[in-house]
Design a protein around this motif. Structure first.
Motif, PDB file in Angstrom:
ATOM      1  N   THR A   6       0.819  -1.203   0.000  1.00 23.24           N
ATOM      2  CA  THR A   6       0.000   0.000   0.000  1.00 23.24           C
ATOM      3  C   THR A   6       0.861   1.265   0.000  1.00 23.24           C
ATOM      4  N   ASP A  75      -3.203  -3.416   7.982  1.00 19.81           N
ATOM      5  CA  ASP A  75      -4.341  -2.955   8.781  1.00 19.81           C
ATOM      6  C   ASP A  75      -5.605  -2.790   7.933  1.00 19.81           C
ATOM      7  N   TYR A  76      -5.720  -3.566   6.889  1.00 17.13           N
ATOM      8  CA  TYR A  76      -6.832  -3.442   5.963  1.00 17.13           C
ATOM      9  C   TYR A  76      -7.377  -4.823   5.655  1.00 17.13           C
ATOM     10  N   ALA A  82      -7.414  -0.201   0.013  1.00 16.59           N
ATOM     11  CA  ALA A  82      -6.397   0.488   0.821  1.00 16.59           C
ATOM     12  C   ALA A  82      -5.404   1.226  -0.076  1.00 16.59           C
TER      13      ALA A  82
END
Length: 108
Positions: A6, A75-76, A82
């Motif tokens: 990301t 964290d997605y 994301a």
């Protein structure tokens, strides 16, 4: 190794003259700059004649530690969304095109 995150896209290969080091390559300088979050001492350079213009030389240990940090920061629950949120819809579209091409490898 290709690594699509990301924060950027990276291609890591063994340094031809020093097998203890790797060359991390990127399509954009911004992607390498982002990698400084994991490798603060990273020193990007440019080679306009190379297939990947933006590059940095790192130790294997630095790369391994960076990969661990990147993995720990997941964290997605949807990677493509994301990427769109963090890097924009244009980058997400590029990644989605790759996702579609790779889907062709999947067996029915």
């Amino acid at each position: 190794m290709w690594l699509i995150t990301t924060q950027g896209f990276y291609s890591a290969v063994e340094h031809r003259e020093d097998p203890e080091r790797l060359i991390v390559r990127a399509r954009t300088r911004e992607d390498l700059e982002a990698l400084r979050r994991q490798i603060p001492t990273l020193e990007p350079f440019e080679d306009a004649t190379a297939d990947y213009r933006h590059r940095a030389i790192v130790s294997r240990d630095e790369w391994i530690a960076a990969l661990a940090l990147l993995a720990a920061k997941i964290d997605y629950d949807n990677f493509k969304n994301a990427v769109a949120e963090r890097q924009g819809h244009e980058r997400a579209g590029v990644y989605n095109g790759l996702w579609s091409r790779l889907l062709s490898l999947q067996e029915d």
